[in-house]
Design an enzyme around this catalytic site. Structure first.
Site, PDB file in Angstrom:
ATOM      1  N   GLU A  48       1.019  -1.088  -0.129  1.00  0.00           N
ATOM      2  CA  GLU A  48      -0.140  -0.037   0.133  1.00  0.00           C
ATOM      3  C   GLU A  48       0.892   1.106   0.087  1.00  0.00           C
ATOM      4  OE1 GLU A  48      -2.636   2.310   3.123  1.00  0.00           O
ATOM      5  OE2 GLU A  48      -2.485   0.356   3.276  1.00  0.00           O
ATOM      6  N   THR A  77      -4.558   6.181   2.464  1.00  0.00           N
ATOM      7  CA  THR A  77      -5.067   7.484   2.977  1.00  0.00           C
ATOM      8  C   THR A  77      -5.622   8.043   1.986  1.00  0.00           C
ATOM      9  OG1 THR A  77      -2.553   7.270   3.699  1.00  0.00           O
ATOM     10  CG2 THR A  77      -4.014   9.028   4.402  1.00  0.00           C
ATOM     11  N   LYS A 137     -10.811  -2.095   7.589  1.00  0.00           N
ATOM     12  CA  LYS A 137      -9.754  -1.855   8.435  1.00  0.00           C
ATOM     13  C   LYS A 137     -10.039  -1.555   9.714  1.00  0.00           C
ATOM     14  CE  LYS A 137      -6.766   1.661   7.421  1.00  0.00           C
ATOM     15  NZ  LYS A 137      -5.482   2.667   6.916  1.00  0.00           N
TER      16      LYS A 137
END
Length: 217
Positions: A48, A77, A137
């Site tokens: 990521e 993000t 998450k």
């Protein structure tokens, strides 16, 4: 409750099989290569890259061409629709966001790109899951611990969860044993590698994480 059940995309197959996502939050996108070379060579199959790293989207097509045949390259993000559209347009294999925003989940699903939204409370996590997230998450995972996932799976037995935030080697094993779909790791694996640290040490840490997560596959 009325309405159609949202389409749920699956997290990419290599990510699902590896059960390990490495979050690479670099000072600058120019710093990615030396670290990604080691990670991919050492067996990492999902990375990521974060939008807090300047230049990530500009470099993403090049990085996909270099590493995409061996590893899933996601963009993290992501906090608004403009960022989501840009990441999708640049070719991200999957998206990660620290927030449980139903609009982002819907937009990613419509675009055909799996998304993993973040949350901490049962309401946030189940809301994102019900909205069609590929997985949710648990963030920040270090404030709750693996037993929290066991509690969540009581009322939500089918939820696919990825803990993120402070997950070290022992934590990775414990979260996977608790039923996590994968673990998201950063500092405990990367150490000082993004600040010019020892790449041989990075290779050794990576091998340890790959082995632990592979045992849970």
């Amino acid at each position: 409750m009325t309405g159609d059940t949202p389409t749920r995309l699956q997290i990419p197959a290599r990510t699902a099989a590896a059960k390990l996502i490495v979050v690479v939050r670099a000072p600058d996108a120019a710093d990615y290569d030396r670290v990604l070379d080691v990670l991919v060579e050492a067996g990492i199959r999902s990375v990521e890259l974060t939008l807090t790293t300047p230049g990530t989207l500009e470099r993403l097509p090049e990085l996909l061409a270099r590493y995409g045949d061996e590893a899933d390259i996601g963009v993290g993000t992501v906090v608004d629709g403009e960022q989501l559209d840009a990441a999708v347009g640049a070719g991200a294999h999957y998206l990660v966001t620290p927030v449980a925003d139903p609009d982002l989940v819907a937009a990613a699903t419509l675009a055909g790109v799996p998304i993993v939204p973040g949350g901490l409370t049962p309401t946030e996590l189940f809301g994102a899951w019900r909205g069609g997230a590929a997985a949710v998450k648990i963030f920040p995972a270090n404030v709750v611990g693996p037993s929290y996932l066991k509690d969540l799976r009581g009322p939500f037995p089918g939820i696919a969860a990825v803990p993120s935030g402070g997950v070290d080697l022992a934590g990775a094993a414990a979260w996977l044993a608790a039923g996590a779909a994968a673990v998201s790791v950063g500092g405990p694996l990367l150490g000082d590698a993004l600040r010019g640290g020892d790449l041989a040490a990075l290779r050794d840490r990576t091998a340890e994480f790959v082995a632990v997560c592979g045992q849970a596959s």
